[in-house]
Design a protein around this motif. Structure first.
Motif, PDB file in Angstrom:
ATOM      1  N   SER A  68     -23.995  32.668  25.737  1.00 57.22           N
ATOM      2  CA  SER A  68     -23.041  32.160  26.236  1.00 57.22           C
ATOM      3  C   SER A  68     -23.486  31.004  27.369  1.00 57.22           C
ATOM      4  O   SER A  68     -24.822  31.324  27.986  1.00 57.22           O
ATOM      5  CB  SER A  68     -22.384  33.258  27.212  1.00 57.22           C
ATOM      6  N   GLU A  69     -22.817  29.874  27.209  1.00 54.40           N
ATOM      7  CA  GLU A  69     -23.300  28.801  28.222  1.00 54.40           C
ATOM      8  C   GLU A  69     -21.633  28.332  28.858  1.00 54.40           C
ATOM      9  O   GLU A  69     -20.794  28.698  27.808  1.00 54.40           O
ATOM     10  CB  GLU A  69     -23.899  27.260  27.653  1.00 54.40           C
ATOM     11  N   VAL A  70     -21.558  28.369  29.992  1.00 50.64           N
ATOM     12  CA  VAL A  70     -20.281  28.675  30.523  1.00 50.64           C
ATOM     13  C   VAL A  70     -19.187  27.959  29.731  1.00 50.64           C
ATOM     14  O   VAL A  70     -19.136  26.584  29.448  1.00 50.64           O
ATOM     15  CB  VAL A  70     -20.301  28.005  31.910  1.00 50.64           C
ATOM     16  N   ASN A  71     -18.296  28.722  29.511  1.00 47.77           N
ATOM     17  CA  ASN A  71     -16.966  28.510  28.513  1.00 47.77           C
ATOM     18  C   ASN A  71     -17.296  28.103  27.103  1.00 47.77           C
ATOM     19  O   ASN A  71     -16.539  27.452  26.551  1.00 47.77           O
ATOM     20  CB  ASN A  71     -16.355  27.305  29.266  1.00 47.77           C
ATOM     21  N   ASP A  72     -18.610  28.538  26.699  1.00 41.87           N
ATOM     22  CA  ASP A  72     -18.930  28.314  25.137  1.00 41.87           C
ATOM     23  C   ASP A  72     -19.735  29.468  24.770  1.00 41.87           C
ATOM     24  O   ASP A  72     -20.592  29.855  25.477  1.00 41.87           O
ATOM     25  CB  ASP A  72     -19.490  27.243  24.934  1.00 41.87           C
ATOM     26  N   MET A  73     -19.155  30.207  23.737  1.00 40.26           N
ATOM     27  CA  MET A  73     -19.995  31.441  23.729  1.00 40.26           C
ATOM     28  C   MET A  73     -20.066  31.585  22.062  1.00 40.26           C
ATOM     29  O   MET A  73     -18.961  31.243  21.301  1.00 40.26           O
ATOM     30  CB  MET A  73     -18.790  32.781  23.626  1.00 40.26           C
ATOM     31  N   ARG A  74     -21.168  31.774  21.753  1.00 37.37           N
ATOM     32  CA  ARG A  74     -21.745  31.861  20.238  1.00 37.37           C
ATOM     33  C   ARG A  74     -22.351  33.204  19.889  1.00 37.37           C
ATOM     34  O   ARG A  74     -23.042  33.599  20.490  1.00 37.37           O
ATOM     35  CB  ARG A  74     -22.638  30.734  19.841  1.00 37.37           C
ATOM     36  N   PHE A  75     -21.705  33.698  18.506  1.00 43.84           N
ATOM     37  CA  PHE A  75     -22.176  35.009  18.274  1.00 43.84           C
ATOM     38  C   PHE A  75     -22.868  34.927  16.919  1.00 43.84           C
ATOM     39  O   PHE A  75     -22.793  33.958  16.235  1.00 43.84           O
ATOM     40  CB  PHE A  75     -20.823  35.986  17.804  1.00 43.84           C
ATOM     41  N   GLY A  76     -24.033  35.706  17.032  1.00 43.27           N
ATOM     42  CA  GLY A  76     -24.522  35.953  15.654  1.00 43.27           C
ATOM     43  C   GLY A  76     -23.642  36.489  14.210  1.00 43.27           C
ATOM     44  O   GLY A  76     -22.639  36.831  14.813  1.00 43.27           O
TER      45      GLY A  76
ATOM     46  N   TYR B 247     -26.709  32.943  29.196  1.00 45.01           N
ATOM     47  CA  TYR B 247     -26.463  34.378  29.020  1.00 45.01           C
ATOM     48  C   TYR B 247     -26.670  35.030  27.735  1.00 45.01           C
ATOM     49  O   TYR B 247     -26.173  34.274  26.913  1.00 45.01           O
ATOM     50  CB  TYR B 247     -25.308  34.809  29.992  1.00 45.01           C
TER      51      TYR B 247
ATOM     52  N   ARG C 292     -25.985  42.510  29.116  1.00 44.22           N
ATOM     53  CA  ARG C 292     -26.075  41.141  29.368  1.00 44.22           C
ATOM     54  C   ARG C 292     -27.403  40.591  30.092  1.00 44.22           C
ATOM     55  O   ARG C 292     -27.865  41.507  31.062  1.00 44.22           O
ATOM     56  CB  ARG C 292     -24.849  40.837  30.258  1.00 44.22           C
TER      57      ARG C 292
ATOM     58  N   PHE D 282     -26.313  38.399  25.432  1.00 42.90           N
ATOM     59  CA  PHE D 282     -25.372  39.707  25.255  1.00 42.90           C
ATOM     60  C   PHE D 282     -25.793  40.507  23.803  1.00 42.90           C
ATOM     61  O   PHE D 282     -26.069  39.795  22.814  1.00 42.90           O
ATOM     62  CB  PHE D 282     -23.737  39.346  25.273  1.00 42.90           C
TER      63      PHE D 282
ATOM     64  N   PHE E  56     -23.888  42.698  17.115  1.00 40.02           N
ATOM     65  CA  PHE E  56     -23.638  41.219  17.537  1.00 40.02           C
ATOM     66  C   PHE E  56     -24.800  40.824  18.690  1.00 40.02           C
ATOM     67  O   PHE E  56     -24.523  41.547  19.787  1.00 40.02           O
ATOM     68  CB  PHE E  56     -22.222  40.711  17.599  1.00 40.02           C
TER      69      PHE E  56
END
Lengths: 114, 112
Positions: free
Chosen positions: B95-103, B33, B50, B35, B91
């Motif tokens: 997201s991959e389930v339960n892991d989120m990375r922001f730029g 996903y 999203r 965002f 930003f």
């Protein structure tokens, strides 16, 4: 609804001190998470919880503990503060399904460790 | 590991100009996903959009539009006819389930 609330807004600690950042939500969200925001690095996931009694580590968990005894509250504990933990901390919550859904963020806590 | 790159650190435009914020991501998963969040000067984070990895349709919401291209792993954000109130840090996140990375974010300044 108050949404996601965080206390305190600001905090100054000395190296080695411990403290708890509070986070609460009144939206009955199952998923809650903690992020830290540092200049030039965006937000990084510290810990998250998919429901009461269940927590797991994110990208940068070292030096932090969490627990989730109720759906509403998700406190973040700094065990022995270090200057590297100087940051802005955001708590967030979302509906079930983890962070694949829109997250609602609290206003943040600005922490300085001297 | 997944990664999000926002190469533009800061952008400055004059009101009414169009502006595009770039976002490039890396992931090995087929289900993920994307965002966009906005952080105005007041500091709160506001959800904008999203998109899941199976929906490549572009989206328009008023002056905002998003272009998702899996072939180039990009999810770019365009503001048409920018306004001073659009000044914020934006930003992109993956997201991959339960892991989120922001730029790292792009600071947009819109001058009157």
């Amino acid at each position: 609804n108050a949404g996601v609330t965080q206390t305190p807004k600001f905090q100054v600690l000395k190296t080695g001190q411990s403290m708890t950042l509070q986070c609460a939500q009144d939206m009955n969200h199952e998923y809650m998470s903690w992020y830290r925001q540092d200049p030039g690095m965006g937000l990084r996931l510290i810990h998250y919880s998919v429901g009461a009694g269940i927590t797991d580590q994110g990208e940068v968990p070292n030096g932090y503990n969490v627990s989730r005894s109720t759906t509403e509250d998700f406190p973040l504990r700094l065990l022995s503060a270090a200057p590297s933990q100087t940051s802005v901390y955001f708590c967030a919550s979302s509906y079930s399904g983890g962070n694949i859904n829109e997250q609602f963020f609290g206003p943040g806590t600005r922490l300085t460790v001297l | 590991a997944q990664k999000v790159t926002q190469a533009q650190t800061e952008i400055s435009v004059v009101e009414k100009e169009d502006v595009t914020l770039d976002c490039v991501y890396e992931t090995r998963d087929t289900t993920y996903y994307l965002f966009w969040y906005k952080q105005p000067p007041s500091g709160e984070l506001v959800f904008l959009i999203r998109r899941n990895s199976f929906d490549e349709q572009n989206e328009i919401s008023g002056r905002y539009s998003w272009n998702f291209q899996k072939s180039t792993s990009s999810f770019n954000f365009t503001i048409t006819a920018s306004q001073v109130v659009d000044s914020a840090v934006y930003f992109c996140a993956l997201s991959e389930v339960n892991d989120m990375r922001f730029g790292a974010g792009t600071r947009l300044t819109v001058k009157p």
